[in-house]
Design a protein around this motif. Structure first.
Motif, short mmCIF file in Angstrom:
data_model
loop_
_atom_site.label_atom_id
_atom_site.label_comp_id
_atom_site.label_asym_id
_atom_site.label_seq_id
_atom_site.Cartn_x
_atom_site.Cartn_y
_atom_site.Cartn_z
N GLU A 1 43.35 38.49 67.00
CA GLU A 1 42.50 39.61 66.58
C GLU A 1 43.36 40.83 66.23
OE1 GLU A 1 39.19 42.68 68.38
OE2 GLU A 1 39.40 40.73 69.34
N TYR A 2 44.37 41.09 67.05
CA TYR A 2 45.28 42.21 66.80
C TYR A 2 45.99 42.01 65.46
CZ TYR A 2 49.65 44.72 66.74
OH TYR A 2 50.71 45.48 66.32
N ASP A 3 46.54 40.80 65.23
CA ASP A 3 47.24 40.53 63.98
C ASP A 3 46.32 40.71 62.78
OD1 ASP A 3 49.72 40.02 65.07
OD2 ASP A 3 49.45 37.85 65.13
N ALA A 4 45.08 40.26 62.88
CA ALA A 4 44.13 40.41 61.78
C ALA A 4 43.86 41.88 61.49
CB ALA A 4 42.83 39.67 62.10
N ARG A 5 43.69 42.68 62.54
CA ARG A 5 43.44 44.12 62.35
C ARG A 5 44.65 44.81 61.75
NH1 ARG A 5 41.55 44.82 68.05
NH2 ARG A 5 43.00 46.52 68.03
N LEU A 6 45.85 44.44 62.21
CA LEU A 6 47.08 45.04 61.67
C LEU A 6 47.27 44.64 60.21
CD1 LEU A 6 49.53 46.79 62.18
CD2 LEU A 6 50.74 44.76 62.98
N ASP A 7 47.06 43.37 59.89
CA ASP A 7 47.17 42.92 58.50
C ASP A 7 46.17 43.66 57.62
OD1 ASP A 7 49.20 41.18 59.15
OD2 ASP A 7 47.92 39.40 59.16
N ASP A 8 44.96 43.87 58.12
CA ASP A 8 43.94 44.59 57.36
C ASP A 8 44.38 46.04 57.12
OD1 ASP A 8 41.27 44.82 56.18
OD2 ASP A 8 40.82 46.09 57.91
#
Length: 95
Positions: free
Chosen positions: A19-26
């Motif tokens: 979830e963290y990686d997805a938010r950072l990528d976004d």
């Protein structure tokens, strides 16, 4: 830890990390779309890398055992990003 390759970024195996990686990528994607400055994008990418490095260090060493110099490096990247954005926005308003 899964190491970085030419095809994929490395990642720290940690609970909740996807979830963290997805938010950072976004967030990085949004910066790339709206920033009219390579300097802003590069500062954002450095900040993301330094944050990921800090997460890796914490995963390896445990809570409360992150060396001060690593915390200072992250804080410097945060400050650099803020300064670059401020300067680029000021420059853009003069155009």
């Amino acid at each position: 830890m899964i190491s970085e390759t030419d095809e994929a970024k490395g990642t720290v195996i940690a609970e909740g990390r996807a979830e963290y990686d997805a938010r950072l990528d976004d967030a990085i994607s949004r910066v790339m779309i709206v920033a009219d400055s390579d300097r802003i994008v590069q500062a954002a990418l450095k900040l993301a890398k330094d944050l990921n490095d800090l997460i890796l260090i914490r995963a390896q060493r445990g809570p409360g055992r992150i060396p001060n110099e690593d915390v200072h490096r992250l804080r410097a990247a945060e400050q650099d990003f803020a300064n670059v954005v401020r300067l680029e926005l000021a420059h853009a308003s003069l155009r």
